[in-house]
Design an enzyme around this catalytic site. Structure first.
Site, PDB file in Angstrom:
ATOM      1  N   HIS A   6      -1.732   0.638   5.731  1.00 52.02           N
ATOM      2  CA  HIS A   6      -2.455   1.606   6.559  1.00 52.02           C
ATOM      3  C   HIS A   6      -1.664   2.896   6.776  1.00 52.02           C
ATOM      4  O   HIS A   6      -1.226   3.207   7.879  1.00 52.02           O
ATOM      5  CB  HIS A   6      -2.839   0.978   7.895  1.00 52.02           C
ATOM      6  N   TYR A  40      -9.491 -10.116  11.008  1.00 47.17           N
ATOM      7  CA  TYR A  40      -9.444 -10.986   9.837  1.00 47.17           C
ATOM      8  C   TYR A  40      -9.390 -12.457  10.236  1.00 47.17           C
ATOM      9  O   TYR A  40      -9.719 -13.338   9.444  1.00 47.17           O
ATOM     10  CB  TYR A  40      -8.251 -10.617   8.962  1.00 47.17           C
ATOM     11  N   GLN A  57       0.806  -1.219   0.000  1.00 43.97           N
ATOM     12  CA  GLN A  57       0.000   0.000   0.000  1.00 43.97           C
ATOM     13  C   GLN A  57       0.841   1.272   0.000  1.00 43.97           C
ATOM     14  O   GLN A  57       0.297   2.380  -0.024  1.00 43.97           O
ATOM     15  CB  GLN A  57      -0.931   0.000   1.218  1.00 43.97           C
TER      16      GLN A  57
END
Length: 376
Positions: A149, A264, A87
């Site tokens: 994140h 998760y 990310q």
């Protein structure tokens, strides 16, 4: 060179292709045009004064496109310690209100390496299709491992200060409640990186002075409605619990103490959906849609959509149209589901059209405009 694809214009009737909530009215028909393609994981879009566009690619390039999608410039900004992984990479480009006078823009990006990285903010000057005078003005603290994140969205307020969203670093979620650092926070800075003297915790012991709000997981959408002065932000939950919030200085938005999401692994993150002193979202999504970008519509082409929010979804693969009234969502419609594409960013263009970036190695820039009025 052109990356514009003047291929078929898809004529789409929203009422037949979108999922409409029981509260929702049917939206006006629109047409969808592919403006540009072959974009490598595009992340954000900004409009220059001449109506051309700047598009960031997470993999490290900044591209300038004409209003018709022609590639005008392509550069790899020399951002100090740029770290591209998962990310991480080049994220948002913001054109402040003073851009027309000084050509200075702001870039958010991930800096560091696999062992220690963070979200950085840099200013630069856009001159003759190049970036010059690159200066890092902020580095979120502390550095961390991993590549997830980061937040990275920006909003300039009317006093010229810049609000920057930050993530919790994924493996460091408890730090979102630690006021001494920047993980899981939204911060507010002046354009030169200095700290505004009226930040909510600027003189409070044990608090990082940059903090504007805390208790966030991964905020990737933030907009301000200039009419009612509300600031909206949204953030990713884990499995469920994506949130839409009204942002106010000094508030605690709960993560990970109060959440509707589960881990998760299937484990419960917290037994609390709400907690004293922490602000509840005005809307949430379970299962998660993975909200990625957000625009508030104030354009001329869609008069029925004034003041409404448009949110791109990665996992949900849709453009969420939220009908808003006085800071409350009264209806939700899903648009562009027929594309079956991860959607990254959404903006209102100077022409009043809605622009959407798809998220892939062959990403596209799409434009939504009203259907032509039939001739008599």
């Amino acid at each position: 060179m052109k990356i514009f694809a003047k291929t078929a214009v898809l004529l789409l009737i929203v009422s037949s292709l979108s999922v409409v909530s029981s509260l929702g009215a049917v939206a006006a028909p629109y047409q969808l045009t592919t403006v540009a393609e072959d974009l490598n994981y595009p992340w954000s879009l900004a409009f220059l004064p001449d109506n051309s566009m700047l598009v960031t690619e997470r993999t490290g390039k900044l591209k300038q496109l004409s209003a018709d999608g022609e590639l005008l410039a392509e550069i790899s900004p020399a951002l100090p310690e740029l770290y591209v992984a998962a990310q991480g990479g080049l994220l948002e480009v913001l054109l402040p209100a003073a851009f027309a006078e000084n050509q200075q823009l702001v870039l958010s990006y991930v800096c560091g390496n696999s062992e220690a990285n963070t979200l950085c903010l840099a200013t630069a000057r856009w001159q003759q299709n190049q970036l010059t005078d690159i200066r890092v003005i902020f580095k979120a603290q502390p550095y961390r491992k991993g590549a997830a994140h980061y937040g990275g969205r920006m909003l300039q307020l009317s006093d010229s200060s810049i609000v920057l969203t930050l993530g919790d670093g994924f493996d460091y979620r408890e730090q979102a409640q630690n006021p001494a650092n920047h993980l899981g926070k939204i911060v507010r800075l002046m354009p030169d990186g200095s700290i505004p003297t009226d930040n909510p915790f600027v003189e409070k012991a044990g608090y990082a002075a940059e903090i504007y709000s805390l208790g966030h997981r991964n905020v990737q959408g933030i907009v301000r409605d200039s009419v009612n002065q509300l600031i909206y932000s949204h953030e990713h939950g884990p499995r469920g619990g994506d949130e839409l919030n009204i942002l106010q200085a000094g508030n605690n938005y709960g993560w990970p103490v109060a959440t509707r999401g589960i881990d998760y692994t299937g484990a419960r993150v917290s037994p609390f959906r709400q907690y004293p002193g922490m602000v509840e979202p005005i809307h949430h999504w379970s299962p998660s849609i993975a909200p990625a970008g957000m625009a508030l519509y104030r354009g001329a082409l869609f008069p029925d959509w004034q003041g409404d929010l448009f949110i791109t979804a990665l996992a949900g693969k849709a453009l969420h149209h939220l009908q808003m009234e006085n800071g409350k969502m009264v209806a939700e419609q899903l648009l562009l589901t027929e594309l079956n594409s991860r959607l990254r960013d959404v903006r209102t263009g100077p022409d009043g059209a809605i622009y959407v970036l798809t998220d892939s190695a062959s990403g596209k820039l799409l434009r939504l405009t009203p259907l032509p009025v039939p001739a008599d």
